[in-house]
Design a protein around this motif. Structure first.
Motif, mmCIF file in Angstrom:
data_model
loop_
_atom_site.group_PDB
_atom_site.id
_atom_site.type_symbol
_atom_site.label_atom_id
_atom_site.label_comp_id
_atom_site.label_asym_id
_atom_site.label_seq_id
_atom_site.Cartn_x
_atom_site.Cartn_y
_atom_site.Cartn_z
ATOM 1 N N ARG A 112 0.820 -1.218 0.000
ATOM 2 C CA ARG A 112 0.000 0.000 0.000
ATOM 3 C C ARG A 112 0.854 1.268 0.000
ATOM 4 O O ARG A 112 0.307 2.366 -0.163
ATOM 5 N N LEU A 113 2.148 1.136 0.207
ATOM 6 C CA LEU A 113 3.018 2.310 0.248
ATOM 7 C C LEU A 113 3.196 2.906 -1.143
ATOM 8 O O LEU A 113 3.114 2.205 -2.147
ATOM 9 N N LYS A 114 3.465 4.205 -1.198
ATOM 10 C CA LYS A 114 3.622 4.931 -2.456
ATOM 11 C C LYS A 114 5.091 4.958 -2.883
ATOM 12 O O LYS A 114 5.982 4.562 -2.137
ATOM 13 N N ASP A 115 5.325 5.491 -4.090
ATOM 14 C CA ASP A 115 6.692 5.507 -4.615
ATOM 15 C C ASP A 115 7.590 6.491 -3.874
ATOM 16 O O ASP A 115 8.814 6.429 -4.002
ATOM 17 N N ARG A 116 7.025 7.387 -3.085
ATOM 18 C CA ARG A 116 7.840 8.306 -2.282
ATOM 19 C C ARG A 116 8.159 7.726 -0.900
ATOM 20 O O ARG A 116 8.875 8.357 -0.110
ATOM 21 N N ASP A 117 7.618 6.549 -0.593
ATOM 22 C CA ASP A 117 7.741 5.951 0.736
ATOM 23 C C ASP A 117 8.899 4.959 0.803
ATOM 24 O O ASP A 117 9.558 4.662 -0.196
ATOM 25 N N PHE A 118 9.102 4.424 2.012
ATOM 26 C CA PHE A 118 10.179 3.466 2.258
ATOM 27 C C PHE A 118 9.645 2.282 3.058
ATOM 28 O O PHE A 118 8.909 2.454 4.025
ATOM 29 N N MET A 119 10.044 1.081 2.645
ATOM 30 C CA MET A 119 9.719 -0.133 3.372
ATOM 31 C C MET A 119 11.000 -0.684 3.977
ATOM 32 O O MET A 119 12.008 -0.849 3.286
#
Length: 273
Positions: free
Chosen positions: A189-196
C-alpha cells in the motif's frame, strides 16, 4: 513536524521477540499453547490462554512483571528517542494486543512518543483476568483481504486509513518497519515516495524478495536494532536535509546520523532485471 510518518510493527521490531510467546513461555504454559495452536486462530488462542493463566492463579501483576523484562536491543530506545526528537509522527500497527504494548512502552518510558497504536484489544475484565479480542471481529464478517493477513487484522487496511487521514497537500512520506507475513500487505500500500524496511531473513523479507517490483516503495533491509537505527535515521535525515536545504546549517537543528563513507547508503534489496 518533519513530514515523515514512521509506522512500526511491535513484536520482533521494537521488542526483540514475540510478546505473546514471551508471556506464555515465561509463565510455563508453552506445551498447552502448542497443543491448542492447531485448533483455533492465534488471536482467539491468546484469549483462551489468558483464561487458563487466570484459572491457574496467575495474576495481572505476574503478567506485568514478565512484560517488564521482555528483551529489547539496546539501540532501539535511543533510535526511537531520536526519531521522536526529529519531529516524526510515530505510530504502531501490531498484531499483539494493547495491554502488552502499553505495559511495555510505559515501562520503557516511551509511550508518549506514539500518536496512535493500532492493535488487538487487551483489557482486564471485572474478574481480574486479561481479555484479548480481535482488532477485526472476524466472527461477524471477514475483512476481505487475501494478502496472507490473519483473520483478526489486515494491516494494509490500517495503512489505507492512515494515508486517507492525511491530506494530499501535506505530501507526507511513510517509513514502515516490520518483520512478519502480516507486514507484507501494508508494504504493497506504500507509495513511490515511501520506504519499506523489512527485517532481513524474516517472513516479510522473504515475501518481498520473491518479487520486489510489486512494491512501489524503496526497500531498505535491516537485521538487528543497530542496523535498524542506522538505516532509519539515515532515511529520515536525508529527507529532512532535502526539505530544509534552504536553511543554513547553523539554523538547522537536525541530528545527522554519522556514518563512514562505506556505510553512507543503507542496503537496498536488489531486484531482478
Amino acid at each position: 513536524m518533519s513530514g515523515i510518518v514512521v509506522v512500526f510493527d511491535f513484536d520482533k521490531t521494537i521488542v526483540d521477540c514475540d510478546s505473546d510467546n514471551w508471556v506464555i513461555d515465561e509463565l510455563g504454559f508453552t506445551d498447552l499453547f502448542n497443543d491448542l495452536l492447531p485448533t483455533m486462530p492465534w488471536n482467539s488462542l491468546m484469549d483462551k490462554m489468558m483464561m487458563e493463566l487466570h484459572s491457574q492463579g496467575i495474576t495481572i501483576e505476574d503478567i506485568v512483571k514478565v512484560l517488564h523484562r521482555i528483551p529489547i536491543h539496546p539501540r532501539i530506545i535511543p533510535a526511537l528517542k531520536t526519531v521522536h526528537a526529529l519531529g516524526c509522527d510515530m505510530r504502531i500497527v501490531s498484531d499483539a494486543n494493547l495491554f502488552f504494548i502499553e505495559t511495555i512502552l510505559n515501562h520503557l518510558g516511551i509511550m508518549e512518543y506514539f500518536s496512535e497504536i493500532n492493535t488487538n484489544s487487551g483489557y482486564v475484565n471485572e474478574e481480574g483476568r486479561l481479555r484479548i479480542m480481535p482488532y477485526h471481529d472476524f466472527n461477524k464478517a471477514s475483512h476481505g483481504c487475501n494478502n496472507l493477513c490473519p483473520p483478526n487484522m489486515c494491516k494494509g487496511m490500517i495503512i489505507d486509513r492512515i494515508q486517507d487521514s492525511i491530506s494530499t497537500e501535506d505530501a507526507k512520506r511513510f517509513i514502515y518497519l516490520g518483520d512478519g507475513a502480516g507486514d507484507y500487505c501494508p508494504s504493497l500500500r506504500l507509495k513511490d515516495r515511501d520506504f519499506m524496511m523489512p527485517r532481513k531473513n524474516f517472513p516479510v523479507w522473504d515475501l518481498i524478495s520473491k518479487d520486489p517490483l510489486l512494491l512501489k516503495a524503496e526497500i531498505h533491509g535491516w537485521s538487528d536494532g543497530e542496523e535498524l537505527e542506522q538505516v532509519l535515521l539515515h532515511l529520515i535525515n536525508t529527507n529532512l536535509m532535502d526539505k530544509n536545504s534552504q536553511f543554513n546549517s547553523s539554523d538547522c537543528k537536525l541530528q545527522i546520523l554519522s556514518v563512514s563513507a562505506s556505510e553512507a547508503l543503507p542496503k537496498v534489496l536488489s531486484v531482478r532485471p
